[in-house]
Write a protein that holds these residues in place. Structure first.
Motif, PDB file in Angstrom:
ATOM      1  N   SER A 110       0.842  -1.205   0.000  1.00 12.18           N
ATOM      2  CA  SER A 110       0.000   0.000   0.000  1.00 12.18           C
ATOM      3  C   SER A 110       0.871   1.246   0.000  1.00 12.18           C
ATOM      4  CB  SER A 110      -0.916   0.000   1.223  1.00 12.18           C
ATOM      5  OG  SER A 110      -1.794  -1.103   1.205  1.00 12.18           O
ATOM      6  N   HIS A 111       1.918   1.231   0.812  1.00 13.39           N
ATOM      7  CA  HIS A 111       2.833   2.372   0.895  1.00 13.39           C
ATOM      8  C   HIS A 111       3.587   2.586  -0.412  1.00 13.39           C
ATOM      9  CE1 HIS A 111       6.066   4.983   2.108  1.00 13.39           C
ATOM     10  NE2 HIS A 111       6.963   4.020   1.984  1.00 13.39           N
ATOM     11  N   LEU A 112       4.188   1.527  -0.950  1.00 16.87           N
ATOM     12  CA  LEU A 112       5.003   1.666  -2.155  1.00 16.87           C
ATOM     13  C   LEU A 112       4.174   2.029  -3.383  1.00 16.87           C
ATOM     14  CD1 LEU A 112       7.465  -1.347  -1.713  1.00 16.87           C
ATOM     15  CD2 LEU A 112       7.957   1.081  -1.370  1.00 16.87           C
ATOM     16  N   ILE A 113       3.020   1.390  -3.521  1.00 16.85           N
ATOM     17  CA  ILE A 113       2.172   1.655  -4.693  1.00 16.85           C
ATOM     18  C   ILE A 113       1.608   3.067  -4.632  1.00 16.85           C
ATOM     19  CG2 ILE A 113       0.029   1.009  -5.860  1.00 16.85           C
ATOM     20  CD1 ILE A 113       0.625  -1.902  -5.024  1.00 16.85           C
ATOM     21  N   ALA A 114       1.190   3.506  -3.424  1.00 18.14           N
ATOM     22  CA  ALA A 114       0.655   4.866  -3.290  1.00 18.14           C
ATOM     23  C   ALA A 114       1.725   5.908  -3.610  1.00 18.14           C
ATOM     24  CB  ALA A 114       0.121   5.071  -1.875  1.00 18.14           C
ATOM     25  N   LYS A 149       2.528   6.333 -10.301  1.00 18.70           N
ATOM     26  CA  LYS A 149       2.793   6.681 -11.694  1.00 18.70           C
ATOM     27  C   LYS A 149       3.745   5.694 -12.364  1.00 18.70           C
ATOM     28  CE  LYS A 149       1.989  11.638 -11.130  1.00 18.70           C
ATOM     29  NZ  LYS A 149       2.584  13.010 -11.256  1.00 18.70           N
ATOM     30  N   ARG A 150       4.346   4.815 -11.554  1.00 21.67           N
ATOM     31  CA  ARG A 150       5.307   3.838 -12.095  1.00 21.67           C
ATOM     32  C   ARG A 150       4.692   2.438 -12.226  1.00 21.67           C
ATOM     33  NH1 ARG A 150      10.521   3.703  -8.619  1.00 21.67           N
ATOM     34  NH2 ARG A 150      11.171   2.403 -10.386  1.00 21.67           N
ATOM     35  N   MET A 151       3.375   2.340 -12.101  1.00 20.78           N
ATOM     36  CA  MET A 151       2.736   1.026 -12.161  1.00 20.78           C
ATOM     37  C   MET A 151       2.745   0.435 -13.571  1.00 20.78           C
ATOM     38  SD  MET A 151       2.174   0.135  -9.151  1.00 20.78           S
ATOM     39  CE  MET A 151       1.211  -1.350  -9.423  1.00 20.78           C
ATOM     40  N   GLY A 152       3.203   1.223 -14.551  1.00 19.50           N
ATOM     41  CA  GLY A 152       3.394   0.693 -15.893  1.00 19.50           C
ATOM     42  C   GLY A 152       4.850   0.401 -16.196  1.00 19.50           C
ATOM     43  N   ASP A 153       5.700   0.611 -15.194  1.00 21.42           N
ATOM     44  CA  ASP A 153       7.148   0.409 -15.344  1.00 21.42           C
ATOM     45  C   ASP A 153       7.510  -1.006 -14.912  1.00 21.42           C
ATOM     46  OD1 ASP A 153       9.896   0.405 -15.252  1.00 21.42           O
ATOM     47  OD2 ASP A 153      10.070   2.303 -14.159  1.00 21.42           O
ATOM     48  N   ILE A 154       8.060  -1.795 -15.820  1.00 23.30           N
ATOM     49  CA  ILE A 154       8.376  -3.194 -15.539  1.00 23.30           C
ATOM     50  C   ILE A 154       9.399  -3.326 -14.412  1.00 23.30           C
ATOM     51  CG2 ILE A 154      10.180  -3.244 -17.291  1.00 23.30           C
ATOM     52  CD1 ILE A 154       7.851  -6.131 -16.205  1.00 23.30           C
ATOM     53  N   VAL A 162      -3.582  -8.569  -6.183  1.00 23.83           N
ATOM     54  CA  VAL A 162      -4.784  -7.730  -6.179  1.00 23.83           C
ATOM     55  C   VAL A 162      -4.425  -6.273  -5.879  1.00 23.83           C
ATOM     56  CG1 VAL A 162      -6.899  -7.223  -4.870  1.00 23.83           C
ATOM     57  CG2 VAL A 162      -6.446  -9.542  -5.663  1.00 23.83           C
ATOM     58  N   LEU A 163      -3.527  -6.046  -4.917  1.00 23.17           N
ATOM     59  CA  LEU A 163      -3.118  -4.675  -4.602  1.00 23.17           C
ATOM     60  C   LEU A 163      -2.418  -4.028  -5.794  1.00 23.17           C
ATOM     61  CD1 LEU A 163      -1.902  -5.006  -0.899  1.00 23.17           C
ATOM     62  CD2 LEU A 163      -3.896  -3.754  -1.738  1.00 23.17           C
ATOM     63  N   MET A 164      -1.638  -4.794  -6.523  1.00 26.04           N
ATOM     64  CA  MET A 164      -0.976  -4.240  -7.715  1.00 26.04           C
ATOM     65  C   MET A 164      -1.996  -3.906  -8.796  1.00 26.04           C
ATOM     66  SD  MET A 164       2.695  -6.204  -8.164  1.00 26.04           S
ATOM     67  CE  MET A 164       2.146  -7.894  -7.907  1.00 26.04           C
ATOM     68  N   ILE A 165      -3.006  -4.764  -8.947  1.00 24.05           N
ATOM     69  CA  ILE A 165      -4.055  -4.502  -9.941  1.00 24.05           C
ATOM     70  C   ILE A 165      -4.856  -3.263  -9.563  1.00 24.05           C
ATOM     71  CG2 ILE A 165      -6.204  -5.382 -10.927  1.00 24.05           C
ATOM     72  CD1 ILE A 165      -4.980  -8.200 -10.707  1.00 24.05           C
ATOM     73  N   VAL A 166      -5.291  -3.198  -8.304  1.00 24.50           N
ATOM     74  CA  VAL A 166      -6.056  -2.039  -7.829  1.00 24.50           C
ATOM     75  C   VAL A 166      -5.208  -0.770  -7.913  1.00 24.50           C
ATOM     76  CG1 VAL A 166      -7.206  -1.008  -5.821  1.00 24.50           C
ATOM     77  CG2 VAL A 166      -7.523  -3.436  -6.329  1.00 24.50           C
ATOM     78  N   GLY A 167      -3.893  -0.937  -7.686  1.00 29.44           N
ATOM     79  CA  GLY A 167      -2.996   0.215  -7.740  1.00 29.44           C
ATOM     80  C   GLY A 167      -2.715   0.717  -9.138  1.00 29.44           C
ATOM     81  N   GLY A 168      -3.188  -0.003 -10.154  1.00 31.78           N
ATOM     82  CA  GLY A 168      -3.057   0.486 -11.524  1.00 31.78           C
ATOM     83  C   GLY A 168      -2.036  -0.230 -12.370  1.00 31.78           C
ATOM     84  N   ALA A 215      -0.346  -2.250 -15.239  1.00 30.91           N
ATOM     85  CA  ALA A 215      -0.712  -2.339 -16.657  1.00 30.91           C
ATOM     86  C   ALA A 215      -1.341  -3.698 -16.964  1.00 30.91           C
ATOM     87  CB  ALA A 215       0.520  -2.119 -17.527  1.00 30.91           C
ATOM     88  N   VAL A 216      -2.322  -3.692 -17.879  1.00 32.43           N
ATOM     89  CA  VAL A 216      -3.064  -4.905 -18.229  1.00 32.43           C
ATOM     90  C   VAL A 216      -2.145  -5.994 -18.764  1.00 32.43           C
ATOM     91  CG1 VAL A 216      -4.864  -5.858 -19.715  1.00 32.43           C
ATOM     92  CG2 VAL A 216      -5.171  -3.606 -18.695  1.00 32.43           C
ATOM     93  N   LYS A 217      -1.135  -5.617 -19.544  1.00 33.21           N
ATOM     94  CA  LYS A 217      -0.251  -6.627 -20.136  1.00 33.21           C
ATOM     95  C   LYS A 217       0.500  -7.410 -19.064  1.00 33.21           C
ATOM     96  CE  LYS A 217       3.403  -3.167 -20.885  1.00 33.21           C
ATOM     97  NZ  LYS A 217       4.256  -2.509 -21.899  1.00 33.21           N
ATOM     98  N   TYR A 218       0.811  -6.751 -17.943  1.00 33.63           N
ATOM     99  CA  TYR A 218       1.481  -7.445 -16.849  1.00 33.63           C
ATOM    100  C   TYR A 218       0.519  -8.367 -16.113  1.00 33.63           C
ATOM    101  CZ  TYR A 218       5.022  -3.855 -17.669  1.00 33.63           C
ATOM    102  OH  TYR A 218       5.956  -3.034 -18.241  1.00 33.63           O
ATOM    103  N   ILE A 219      -0.735  -7.956 -16.030  1.00 31.61           N
ATOM    104  CA  ILE A 219      -1.755  -8.803 -15.388  1.00 31.61           C
ATOM    105  C   ILE A 219      -1.920 -10.103 -16.173  1.00 31.61           C
ATOM    106  CG2 ILE A 219      -4.185  -8.984 -14.729  1.00 31.61           C
ATOM    107  CD1 ILE A 219      -4.206  -5.936 -14.417  1.00 31.61           C
TER     108      ILE A 219
END
Length: 383
Positions: free
Chosen positions: A140-144, A148-153, A188-194, A196-200
């Motif tokens: 929760s802390h890192l994703i929040a 903006k980096r949730m699309g960064d591999i 689930v936290l990574m998905i909710v945090g945004g 990218a679909v390709k990583y899901i």
């Protein structure tokens, strides 16, 4: 009205959470806890009398932990959950150290097959319970902070490494249920945090391949064997399939209305762990389909209310925390009920608020206190 002593102290420390807590969520927690205590006593008294000569052996201990847990929950509900952000890396590191100690130290009892408990004097607990919380807190802390980096591999890979470290240690403990819980909660936290679909999609394919390899190759013996006896428990009806068969007999004999509270027959040395992982079987036998559905509805209402709190939370961090803690209860309850009905393989997972375990109950109620703390700052007037 003057602030009480607790409020004054927390305000001095800049830790006080203003606002009114969500009474609906609190009520559902207390109802589930109360029903859980009643069913625990009903499911455990025969076992306790046979093992300890005292029918109240488990319920007295669980009731003490329940009272302490409710007090902790109310206390935590007054603490600003943002304070926990500062300690999230530290709690994660501590949980990893404890998981390593579990593997390094001798088992709790000589000859035990599984090493899951850490013993300190007369006190024992499962570090995996703390590890689950540490994943929710740290993610929760890192994703929040890095949403903006949730699309960064590279960032996604870093999160996966953190999750894999804890899950890997728990796998070595042969604690399959805790591994599944932490893995799914983290994803689930990574998905909710945004994320990218390709990583899901890619992660789903990798997970499916991994499960297939475990089953086909027997890479993890205890997991492969559970899959085998899930498909046909009657292949070893007096051995590894025994518990599942007795569970199904208990559920089937409950019928529509059940035998009545205290009237279970399977708890008399037929069903192993009637007070723990398979307590829902006794619930079905004594309360029937109607009673079991009522309990499922209570869990659904709790989850619905928790997600509402998350949706109306004032920050991304508190929203992710509420989602993670609520989803943990939902997933654990769902998996437990699926195990006892043989919908999925036996993973040895407890039922929140119902199964015996003082430390787990304390941690669970403290986590519910965090959700209540978030609800104090959430805009719930129109919910």
């Amino acid at each position: 009205m003057k602030d009480n002593l607790l409020a004054r102290v927390l305000k001095k420390l800049n830790m006080y959470q203003e606002g009114k807590m969500d009474i609906g969520f609190l009520s559902l927690v207390l109802i589930l806890l109360s029903v859980g205590l009643v069913m625990l006593f009903s499911a455990s008294y025969a076992y306790c009398y046979a093992q300890y000569g005292d029918s109240y052996h488990f319920i007295v201990r669980q009731a003490i932990f329940a009272v302490a847990g409710v007090l902790i929950m109310l206390f935590v509900s007054r603490i600003d959950c943002n304070i926990l952000r500062k300690f999230s890396p530290f709690i994660y590191i501590i949980s990893v150290i404890m998981l390593v100690l579990v593997l390094a130290l001798p088992p709790m009892q000589e000859g035990m097959e599984h090493k899951r408990w850490l013993v300190i004097g007369s006190f024992s607990f499962q570090p995996s319970e703390i590890a689950k919380f540490s994943i929710i807190l740290l993610f929760s802390h890192l994703i929040a902070r890095n949403h903006k980096r949730m699309g960064d591999i590279r960032f996604i890979g870093f999160l996966i490494l953190l999750l894999a470290l804890v899950c890997g240690l728990v796998v070595v403990e042969t604690h399959l249920s805790a591994t599944v819980l932490m893995l799914v909660i983290g994803i689930v936290l990574m998905i909710v945090g945004g994320m990218a679909v390709k990583y899901i999609i890619g992660g789903g394919i990798i997970a499916a391949v991994g499960v297939a390899l475990i089953v086909i190759t027997g890479l993890v013996d205890y997991a492969a064997s559970r899959f085998q006896y899930w498909i046909d428990p009657w292949a070893d009806a007096t051995g590894k399939g025994y518990q599942t068969i007795q569970s199904l007999l208990a559920i089937g004999s409950g019928g529509l209305l059940g035998r009545g509270i205290g009237q279970s027959r399977q708890k008399y040395s037929w069903l192993p762990e009637p007070h723990n992982d398979f307590i829902f079987s006794i619930v079905c036998e004594e309360l029937g389909l109607i009673g079991a559905l009522a309990i499922i509805i209570l869990f659904c209402l709790l989850v619905w209310r928790g997600f509402n709190i998350a949706m109306h939370s004032p920050s991304k961090y508190s929203s992710l925390m509420a989602v993670g803690l609520t989803f943990q209860v939902a997933l654990q309850a769902a998996l437990n009920m699926m195990v006892v009905t043989n919908t999925i393989p036996n993973t040895g997972i407890s039922l929140p608020f119902f199964s015996y375990g003082g430390t787990a109950l304390l941690i669970l109620l403290a986590e519910m206190g965090i959700v209540l703390s978030i609800s104090r700052s959430a805009n719930l007037e129109k919910v």
